[in-house]
Design a protein around this motif. Sequence first.
Motif, PDB file in Angstrom:
ATOM      1  N   ALA A  62       0.854  -1.193   0.000  1.00  0.00           N
ATOM      2  CA  ALA A  62       0.000   0.000   0.000  1.00  0.00           C
ATOM      3  C   ALA A  62       0.886   1.238   0.000  1.00  0.00           C
ATOM      4  O   ALA A  62       1.496   1.570   1.020  1.00  0.00           O
ATOM      5  N   VAL A  63       0.972   1.886  -1.147  1.00  0.00           N
ATOM      6  CA  VAL A  63       1.830   3.072  -1.292  1.00  0.00           C
ATOM      7  C   VAL A  63       1.066   4.278  -0.755  1.00  0.00           C
ATOM      8  O   VAL A  63       0.028   4.674  -1.303  1.00  0.00           O
ATOM      9  N   VAL A  64       1.563   4.864   0.318  1.00  0.00           N
ATOM     10  CA  VAL A  64       0.856   5.929   1.034  1.00  0.00           C
ATOM     11  C   VAL A  64       1.699   7.206   1.000  1.00  0.00           C
ATOM     12  O   VAL A  64       2.781   7.258   1.576  1.00  0.00           O
ATOM     13  N   GLY A  65       1.175   8.216   0.318  1.00  0.00           N
ATOM     14  CA  GLY A  65       1.852   9.512   0.258  1.00  0.00           C
ATOM     15  C   GLY A  65       1.154  10.544   1.126  1.00  0.00           C
ATOM     16  O   GLY A  65       0.164  10.238   1.816  1.00  0.00           O
ATOM     17  N   PRO A  66       1.619  11.788   1.093  1.00  0.00           N
ATOM     18  CA  PRO A  66       1.061  12.843   1.949  1.00  0.00           C
ATOM     19  C   PRO A  66      -0.419  13.105   1.715  1.00  0.00           C
ATOM     20  O   PRO A  66      -1.136  13.513   2.638  1.00  0.00           O
ATOM     21  N   GLY A  67      -0.912  12.881   0.481  1.00  0.00           N
ATOM     22  CA  GLY A  67      -2.310  13.167   0.194  1.00  0.00           C
ATOM     23  C   GLY A  67      -3.206  11.950   0.181  1.00  0.00           C
ATOM     24  O   GLY A  67      -4.386  12.054  -0.192  1.00  0.00           O
ATOM     25  N   TRP A  68      -2.680  10.818   0.610  1.00  0.00           N
ATOM     26  CA  TRP A  68      -3.416   9.550   0.519  1.00  0.00           C
ATOM     27  C   TRP A  68      -4.701   9.564   1.352  1.00  0.00           C
ATOM     28  O   TRP A  68      -5.776   9.223   0.869  1.00  0.00           O
ATOM     29  N   ALA A  69      -4.603   9.943   2.606  1.00  0.00           N
ATOM     30  CA  ALA A  69      -5.750   9.851   3.510  1.00  0.00           C
ATOM     31  C   ALA A  69      -6.797  10.924   3.262  1.00  0.00           C
ATOM     32  O   ALA A  69      -7.983  10.720   3.561  1.00  0.00           O
ATOM     33  N   ALA A  71      -7.544  12.418   0.254  1.00  0.00           N
ATOM     34  CA  ALA A  71      -8.051  12.514  -1.121  1.00  0.00           C
ATOM     35  C   ALA A  71      -9.572  12.543  -1.119  1.00  0.00           C
ATOM     36  O   ALA A  71     -10.224  11.906  -0.281  1.00  0.00           O
ATOM     37  N   ARG A  72     -10.157  13.306  -2.064  1.00  0.00           N
ATOM     38  CA  ARG A  72     -11.602  13.512  -2.107  1.00  0.00           C
ATOM     39  C   ARG A  72     -12.224  12.933  -3.366  1.00  0.00           C
ATOM     40  O   ARG A  72     -11.576  12.838  -4.424  1.00  0.00           O
ATOM     41  N   THR A  73     -13.489  12.573  -3.248  1.00  0.00           N
ATOM     42  CA  THR A  73     -14.251  12.125  -4.403  1.00  0.00           C
ATOM     43  C   THR A  73     -14.753  13.348  -5.167  1.00  0.00           C
ATOM     44  O   THR A  73     -14.578  14.495  -4.728  1.00  0.00           O
ATOM     45  N   ALA A  74     -15.409  13.107  -6.282  1.00  0.00           N
ATOM     46  CA  ALA A  74     -15.909  14.215  -7.095  1.00  0.00           C
ATOM     47  C   ALA A  74     -16.934  15.056  -6.348  1.00  0.00           C
ATOM     48  O   ALA A  74     -17.052  16.269  -6.590  1.00  0.00           O
ATOM     49  N   ASP A  75     -17.662  14.459  -5.413  1.00  0.00           N
ATOM     50  CA  ASP A  75     -18.678  15.219  -4.675  1.00  0.00           C
ATOM     51  C   ASP A  75     -18.151  15.759  -3.337  1.00  0.00           C
ATOM     52  O   ASP A  75     -18.920  16.226  -2.503  1.00  0.00           O
ATOM     53  N   GLY A  76     -16.831  15.666  -3.145  1.00  0.00           N
ATOM     54  CA  GLY A  76     -16.229  16.284  -1.963  1.00  0.00           C
ATOM     55  C   GLY A  76     -16.074  15.396  -0.750  1.00  0.00           C
ATOM     56  O   GLY A  76     -15.516  15.817   0.265  1.00  0.00           O
ATOM     57  N   ARG A  77     -16.524  14.165  -0.801  1.00  0.00           N
ATOM     58  CA  ARG A  77     -16.369  13.269   0.343  1.00  0.00           C
ATOM     59  C   ARG A  77     -14.939  12.725   0.394  1.00  0.00           C
ATOM     60  O   ARG A  77     -14.230  12.673  -0.616  1.00  0.00           O
ATOM     61  N   ARG A  78     -14.497  12.300   1.587  1.00  0.00           N
ATOM     62  CA  ARG A  78     -13.197  11.670   1.686  1.00  0.00           C
ATOM     63  C   ARG A  78     -13.239  10.331   0.973  1.00  0.00           C
ATOM     64  O   ARG A  78     -14.122   9.504   1.229  1.00  0.00           O
ATOM     65  N   ALA A  79     -12.278  10.087   0.076  1.00  0.00           N
ATOM     66  CA  ALA A  79     -12.313   8.889  -0.752  1.00  0.00           C
ATOM     67  C   ALA A  79     -12.284   7.610   0.076  1.00  0.00           C
ATOM     68  O   ALA A  79     -12.953   6.623  -0.266  1.00  0.00           O
ATOM     69  N   LEU A  80     -11.528   7.602   1.168  1.00  0.00           N
ATOM     70  CA  LEU A  80     -11.430   6.395   1.992  1.00  0.00           C
ATOM     71  C   LEU A  80     -12.762   5.992   2.607  1.00  0.00           C
ATOM     72  O   LEU A  80     -12.946   4.833   2.991  1.00  0.00           O
ATOM     73  N   ASP A  81     -13.685   6.932   2.716  1.00  0.00           N
ATOM     74  CA  ASP A  81     -14.999   6.629   3.286  1.00  0.00           C
ATOM     75  C   ASP A  81     -15.992   6.134   2.245  1.00  0.00           C
ATOM     76  O   ASP A  81     -17.113   5.746   2.584  1.00  0.00           O
ATOM     77  N   GLY A 107       8.228   9.596   1.277  1.00  0.00           N
ATOM     78  CA  GLY A 107       8.731  10.905   1.684  1.00  0.00           C
ATOM     79  C   GLY A 107       8.509  11.185   3.155  1.00  0.00           C
ATOM     80  O   GLY A 107       8.858  10.389   4.028  1.00  0.00           O
ATOM     81  N   SER A 108       7.888  12.322   3.447  1.00  0.00           N
ATOM     82  CA  SER A 108       7.688  12.750   4.835  1.00  0.00           C
ATOM     83  C   SER A 108       6.352  12.308   5.417  1.00  0.00           C
ATOM     84  O   SER A 108       5.941  12.795   6.471  1.00  0.00           O
ATOM     85  N   THR A 109       5.661  11.397   4.750  1.00  0.00           N
ATOM     86  CA  THR A 109       4.364  10.929   5.242  1.00  0.00           C
ATOM     87  C   THR A 109       4.498  10.366   6.655  1.00  0.00           C
ATOM     88  O   THR A 109       5.383   9.556   6.935  1.00  0.00           O
ATOM     89  N   THR A 110       3.616  10.797   7.547  1.00  0.00           N
ATOM     90  CA  THR A 110       3.657  10.319   8.923  1.00  0.00           C
ATOM     91  C   THR A 110       2.969   8.966   9.046  1.00  0.00           C
ATOM     92  O   THR A 110       2.222   8.550   8.152  1.00  0.00           O
ATOM     93  N   ARG A 111       3.226   8.293  10.153  1.00  0.00           N
ATOM     94  CA  ARG A 111       2.595   6.993  10.386  1.00  0.00           C
ATOM     95  C   ARG A 111       1.070   7.122  10.401  1.00  0.00           C
ATOM     96  O   ARG A 111       0.513   8.139  10.813  1.00  0.00           O
ATOM     97  N   LEU A 112       0.444   6.060   9.944  1.00  0.00           N
ATOM     98  CA  LEU A 112      -1.015   6.053   9.906  1.00  0.00           C
ATOM     99  C   LEU A 112      -1.592   5.961  11.317  1.00  0.00           C
ATOM    100  O   LEU A 112      -1.052   5.264  12.185  1.00  0.00           O
ATOM    101  N   ASP A 113      -2.698   6.642  11.521  1.00  0.00           N
ATOM    102  CA  ASP A 113      -3.402   6.635  12.799  1.00  0.00           C
ATOM    103  C   ASP A 113      -4.721   5.906  12.602  1.00  0.00           C
ATOM    104  O   ASP A 113      -5.575   6.362  11.827  1.00  0.00           O
TER     105      ASP A 113
END
Length: 260
Positions: A62-69, A71-81, A107-113
Amino acid sequence: MPDIFVNYRTSDEDTAATVIERELSRRFGTERVFRASKSIKIGRSFPQELLIAVRRSSALIAVVGPGWADARTADGRRALDDPEDWTRREIIEAFESGARVVPVLVGSTTRLDRRLLPPEIAELADCQYRRYSNRDAESCLRRLGDDLAEAIPRLAEAERQIARATGMAQTHNEIGRVNGSVVQAGDYRHDQSGGIGNVGRDVGTFINNASGPVHTGNGTQHNTIRNGGVEFHGDGSNYVERGTVNNDFGGRGGREDRRP
């Protein structure tokens, strides 16, 4: 079918995912590493190919960058949800199939919470992760590949087969009590009729097909030829007799005499 499934978000770190996939493919074989844009053939069913590949893989990266968590869908919801978000769906499938899931923080991505993740993939935060940085890409990729080869034995065997097929098998030597430099090579071939010596510091000299005496060590060498002569001294002096030429480059003034 693949052993490794590369999971990523195209709006986040697709470039890093491509670099990781290419290195793992080089090391273990391209057919063993799945990345959607590379592995799904033209005209095939995208959802079906993804689900089959992830379910049959032994590991998901699972490649996780700074904008991974965020990211938004087209209607503005968080993609992960979003239950239809493919990044989320692939991770869920990997957990359900029992695959080893490895977050790679770019890169500088912090650990997942886990408190910030949907319950369906909160386990991702507890998985031991690896890092990838462009500044230290070689060592990051090597460590990731080593870890995967250790965790999945058939990857290690695939790597050995590739090494044998390409002539890149490792060379193992045991050398003791060496005073100087040692050079190791996988293959070394030569037709030697000369000698091997050492000239200046650690520079090795190879003389092939020598047609006369060769001095590659210390001390004095005397060679006499009937119609002339050659004499080499370790202190830097030489005398050559063919016609009449005398050279003295010793430490006594540097005299040079020439006669026609």
